[in-house]
Design a protein around this motif. Structure first.
Motif, PDB file in Angstrom:
ATOM      1  N   VAL A 415       0.837  -1.205   0.000  1.00 34.17           N
ATOM      2  CA  VAL A 415       0.000   0.000   0.000  1.00 34.17           C
ATOM      3  C   VAL A 415       0.874   1.259   0.000  1.00 34.17           C
ATOM      4  N   VAL A 416       1.932   1.258   0.808  1.00 36.91           N
ATOM      5  CA  VAL A 416       2.822   2.417   0.873  1.00 36.91           C
ATOM      6  C   VAL A 416       3.530   2.629  -0.464  1.00 36.91           C
ATOM      7  N   GLU A 417       3.965   1.545  -1.098  1.00 39.45           N
ATOM      8  CA  GLU A 417       4.631   1.654  -2.399  1.00 39.45           C
ATOM      9  C   GLU A 417       3.679   2.232  -3.456  1.00 39.45           C
ATOM     10  N   SER A 418       2.415   1.805  -3.397  1.00 35.39           N
ATOM     11  CA  SER A 418       1.436   2.316  -4.354  1.00 35.39           C
ATOM     12  C   SER A 418       1.186   3.810  -4.157  1.00 35.39           C
ATOM     13  N   LEU A 419       1.197   4.270  -2.897  1.00 34.72           N
ATOM     14  CA  LEU A 419       1.043   5.704  -2.635  1.00 34.72           C
ATOM     15  C   LEU A 419       2.215   6.480  -3.224  1.00 34.72           C
ATOM     16  N   GLY A 420       3.428   5.951  -3.049  1.00 33.52           N
ATOM     17  CA  GLY A 420       4.601   6.630  -3.620  1.00 33.52           C
ATOM     18  C   GLY A 420       4.524   6.718  -5.135  1.00 33.52           C
ATOM     19  N   THR A 421       4.056   5.635  -5.776  1.00 37.51           N
ATOM     20  CA  THR A 421       3.913   5.641  -7.240  1.00 37.51           C
ATOM     21  C   THR A 421       2.916   6.703  -7.692  1.00 37.51           C
ATOM     22  N   LEU A 422       1.808   6.824  -6.954  1.00 37.83           N
ATOM     23  CA  LEU A 422       0.812   7.843  -7.297  1.00 37.83           C
ATOM     24  C   LEU A 422       1.420   9.243  -7.246  1.00 37.83           C
ATOM     25  N   LEU A 423       2.197   9.527  -6.224  1.00 35.72           N
ATOM     26  CA  LEU A 423       2.790  10.859  -6.087  1.00 35.72           C
ATOM     27  C   LEU A 423       3.858  11.111  -7.145  1.00 35.72           C
ATOM     28  N   VAL A 424       4.668  10.108  -7.471  1.00 32.85           N
ATOM     29  CA  VAL A 424       5.678  10.264  -8.530  1.00 32.85           C
ATOM     30  C   VAL A 424       5.003  10.550  -9.865  1.00 32.85           C
ATOM     31  N   CYS A 425       3.931   9.847 -10.151  1.00 33.42           N
ATOM     32  CA  CYS A 425       3.197  10.081 -11.403  1.00 33.42           C
ATOM     33  C   CYS A 425       2.611  11.491 -11.443  1.00 33.42           C
ATOM     34  N   ALA A 426       2.147  11.970 -10.299  1.00 36.51           N
ATOM     35  CA  ALA A 426       1.586  13.323 -10.244  1.00 36.51           C
ATOM     36  C   ALA A 426       2.662  14.369 -10.537  1.00 36.51           C
ATOM     37  N   VAL A 427       3.858  14.193  -9.959  1.00 40.32           N
ATOM     38  CA  VAL A 427       4.952  15.139 -10.205  1.00 40.32           C
ATOM     39  C   VAL A 427       5.377  15.101 -11.672  1.00 40.32           C
ATOM     40  N   THR A 428       5.458  13.902 -12.237  1.00 45.59           N
ATOM     41  CA  THR A 428       5.825  13.768 -13.651  1.00 45.59           C
ATOM     42  C   THR A 428       4.802  14.451 -14.554  1.00 45.59           C
ATOM     43  N   ALA A 429       3.521  14.252 -14.252  1.00 46.73           N
ATOM     44  CA  ALA A 429       2.466  14.881 -15.049  1.00 46.73           C
ATOM     45  C   ALA A 429       2.520  16.405 -14.929  1.00 46.73           C
ATOM     46  N   ALA A 430       2.797  16.901 -13.725  1.00 45.55           N
ATOM     47  CA  ALA A 430       2.907  18.353 -13.532  1.00 45.55           C
ATOM     48  C   ALA A 430       4.068  18.916 -14.344  1.00 45.55           C
ATOM     49  N   ASP A 431       5.196  18.223 -14.350  1.00 42.47           N
ATOM     50  CA  ASP A 431       6.349  18.693 -15.119  1.00 42.47           C
ATOM     51  C   ASP A 431       6.045  18.725 -16.612  1.00 42.47           C
ATOM     52  N   GLU A 432       5.294  17.748 -17.098  1.00 45.02           N
ATOM     53  CA  GLU A 432       4.916  17.732 -18.518  1.00 45.02           C
ATOM     54  C   GLU A 432       3.998  18.909 -18.855  1.00 45.02           C
ATOM     55  N   GLN A 433       3.092  19.233 -17.958  1.00 38.68           N
ATOM     56  CA  GLN A 433       2.223  20.396 -18.178  1.00 38.68           C
ATOM     57  C   GLN A 433       3.027  21.689 -18.198  1.00 38.68           C
ATOM     58  N   ILE A 434       4.023  21.791 -17.304  1.00 35.94           N
ATOM     59  CA  ILE A 434       4.866  22.986 -17.270  1.00 35.94           C
ATOM     60  C   ILE A 434       5.651  23.114 -18.569  1.00 35.94           C
ATOM     61  N   ALA A 435       6.204  21.982 -19.032  1.00 36.07           N
ATOM     62  CA  ALA A 435       6.976  22.010 -20.278  1.00 36.07           C
ATOM     63  C   ALA A 435       6.107  22.488 -21.434  1.00 36.07           C
ATOM     64  N   ALA A 436       4.861  22.037 -21.487  1.00 36.96           N
ATOM     65  CA  ALA A 436       3.958  22.464 -22.566  1.00 36.96           C
ATOM     66  C   ALA A 436       3.631  23.950 -22.456  1.00 36.96           C
ATOM     67  N   ALA A 437       3.422  24.422 -21.228  1.00 38.01           N
ATOM     68  CA  ALA A 437       3.083  25.835 -21.035  1.00 38.01           C
ATOM     69  C   ALA A 437       4.275  26.741 -21.318  1.00 38.01           C
TER      70      ALA A 437
END
Length: 583
Positions: A415-437
């Protein structure tokens, strides 16, 4: 030139405001804004403030022009001896040379004007016995002796780097009177010469080429022109239509500077025709009233370092001498240039402030793109948590096999590992949005700015640490709750922590985890743990995404692009204009 202290104070405040301005973001207008800032600061430091503080100081006539225009030969001829190196090699003038009357030496040996330039000069020497008249150029009213061996002779160079008098300075190295001064990288040097052939109240400054191939020389030439009471612009019959000198002529007109033009090296056959064409160009440029002097092409003009006949430069010498010796003419020359610079501030300062505002607007856009991306991803993470999105994949399999084929420790790990994966994916998605903007934002090209973490593994590592800390606090909550129960019936603390984490992260899929936890420790204890765990989860999720957002913003924050400089510039200009009206 009766200057009120309040006006000087307002001018110094404006100068400090200009010096504080920065343009770190690579916007289309940033290079021009930096050049304008540097030019304005040079005029304030090197000319306007010193002139207003000392109206009685000698006039400084800066001789500027294009490569090979004959500036050094002209200066040597006006002085009557060789003080500046002239030759066919380009660039010739690397170290600017300032020549003044010995009685005016103290005005320029200090850092009253051009404070960034180190002063050097060769003390006067007596001629060796039996020297032929005219065989060696005179220096400071005497005759200069033999050159020393090699490039540098045996005469000491006197150098000043601060506000010092000639008596308190120390010798550094021997120097040929016209040799280039050895300097450290990035150091600017001004060589001081004295000559009794110049009238008191006038100094000539031979500047480097304004179009030199050496960037150092171009920057220095522009700075020296900013320090001038009189701009003496020299061009030739072959290059009088070039763009660079005309840019400077237009700048002089815009600033209403006291300007003189010299058309040099004009062949006798076309002297009248070329002079007329040059005059017509000046008339069309609105410079009809500018004094114009023509110097014919002579054997001494060929670059050998000879002096032009006195008759060739007599009109220009007479004009300059009149400005120095006639009190009214001298005052008109100084006042006109000073008033021109002051008047130009009314347009130059708002332009500078506008460039500052553009920098701040661009910084806001870059910041907003980062903040919006992380706000969106934080919202999505919260939605996933509410929907039980963490309990998926391997974590869901572990929950379904618990407790028969999966222990409490394994479930908690998954469960803890899955939470970490969710947060890493969120940071990656945010960085992709910043790059596009940022893709179409010119300011994003600033040094140090990046839309992504330069080391993606470090983000995973940081998030992993945060998630493990969250897990440890959950385990501590469970241990505290278990200690409140009867030791005989109390469940294992690891089991309580696993059920709590699963219930917090699993949403409806993990409803059974909450029910099981209530059966094990009681409904009140389960409710208490769930409340504390929910608050802790929200805190850690916010902290993780906030920390990553701040890491992306840190390089932008380090550029320190703020709105205050714009307001400060306009306020300082307003105060200065008020003081000018009062004066």
């Amino acid at each position: 030139m009766d200057v009120r202290p309040q006006l000087l104070e307002a001018l110094c405040e404006l100068r400090d405001r200009v010096a504080a301005v920065r343009f770190p973001l690579p916007l289309p207008g940033a290079p021009r804004a930096r050049a304008n800032r540097d030019e304005l600061l040079a005029q304030l430091d090197d000319y306007l403030v010193p002139r207003l503080r000392a109206p009685e100081a000698p006039l400084l006539a800066v001789v500027g022009g294009s490569t090979g225009a004959g500036k050094s030969t002209l200066v040597n001829s006006l002085v009557g001896r060789r003080v500046s190196e002239a030759g066919v090699l380009r660039p010739t003038t690397r170290t600017p040379v300032l020549v003044c009357h010995p009685d005016d030496h103290h005005w320029f040996s200090s850092l009253r004007v051009l404070p960034e330039l180190t002063r050097v000069w060769v003390p006067q020497q007596e001629a060796p016995a039996g020297a032929e008249q005219g065989g060696a150029p005179e220096r400071g009213g005497g005759v200069f002796g033999e050159r020393g061996p090699g490039r540098f002779g045996n005469s000491p160079v006197v150098s000043a780097t601060g506000h010092a008098s000639a008596e308190g300075l120390t010798g550094l190295v021997g120097l040929d009177p016209c040799a280039e001064v050895p300097t450290a990288e990035g150091e600017y040097v001004l060589r001081i010469e004295t000559a009794t052939t110049l009238p008191r109240g006038l100094a000539l400054l031979d500047a480097p080429d304004i179009d030199s191939l050496v960037a150092h020389n171009r920057v220095l030439a522009a700075e020296l022109l900013c320090a001038a009471d009189i701009w003496v612009m020299v061009t030739t019959a072959a290059r009088y239509a070039d763009a660079v000198p005309w840019h400077l002529l237009r700048s002089a007109k815009e600033h209403d500077a006291t300007l003189v033009t010299v058309l040099d090296r004009v062949p006798h056959q076309v002297l009248t025709e070329v002079s007329g064409q040059y005059g017509a160009l000046l008339d069309r440029a609105g410079l009809a009233g500018v004094p114009r002097f023509t110097v014919p092409e002579l054997p001494e003009s060929a670059g050998g370092g000879g002096l032009l006949p006195a008759t060739a430069v007599a009109p220009l010498r007479g004009w300059l001498a009149a400005r120095a010796q006639d009190t009214e003419a001298r005052q008109r020359a100084a006042v006109r240039t000073a008033q021109g610079v002051l008047a130009s501030l009314a347009s130059r300062m708002p332009e500078l402030a506008g460039s500052v505002a553009a920098q701040y607007a661009a910084a806001l856009r870059l910041t907003a793109a980062v903040e919006d991306a992380y706000v969106r991803e934080l919202g999505r993470v919260r939605e996933r948590l509410e929907a039980g999105g963490v309990l998926a994949g391997g974590a869901l399999q572990r929950w379904r096999s618990y407790p028969v084929d999966c222990g409490a420790g394994e479930l908690l790990d998954a469960v803890v590992e899955s939470l970490g994966t969710l947060l890493v994916c969120a940071v990656t998605a945010a960085d992709e949005q910043i790059a596009a903007a940022w893709q179409d934002e010119p300011a994003a090209g600033a040094a140090g700015l990046s839309t992504r973490d330069p080391d993606p593994e470090s983000a995973e590592h940081r998030i992993g640490l945060a998630v493990r800390r969250w897990r440890r606090v959950i385990e501590e909550y469970a241990e505290e709750e278990v200690r409140l129960l009867d030791k005989g019936t109390a469940p294992d603390a690891e089991t309580v922590a696993a059920l709590l984490a699963t219930g917090l992260l699993g949403g409806r899929r993990a409803r059974a985890a909450g029910e099981t936890l209530a059966e094990r420790i009681g409904a009140l204890g389960a409710l208490r743990l769930r409340d504390r765990g929910t608050t802790l989860l929200a805190t850690y999720v916010d902290k993780v995404l906030h920390a990553e957002r701040e890491r992306r913003l840190a390089p932008l924050d380090a550029l320190d692009v703020r709105p205050e400089p714009q307001a400060g510039l306009i306020a300082a200009l307003s105060v200065l204009q008020k003081e000018r009206r009062s004066a």
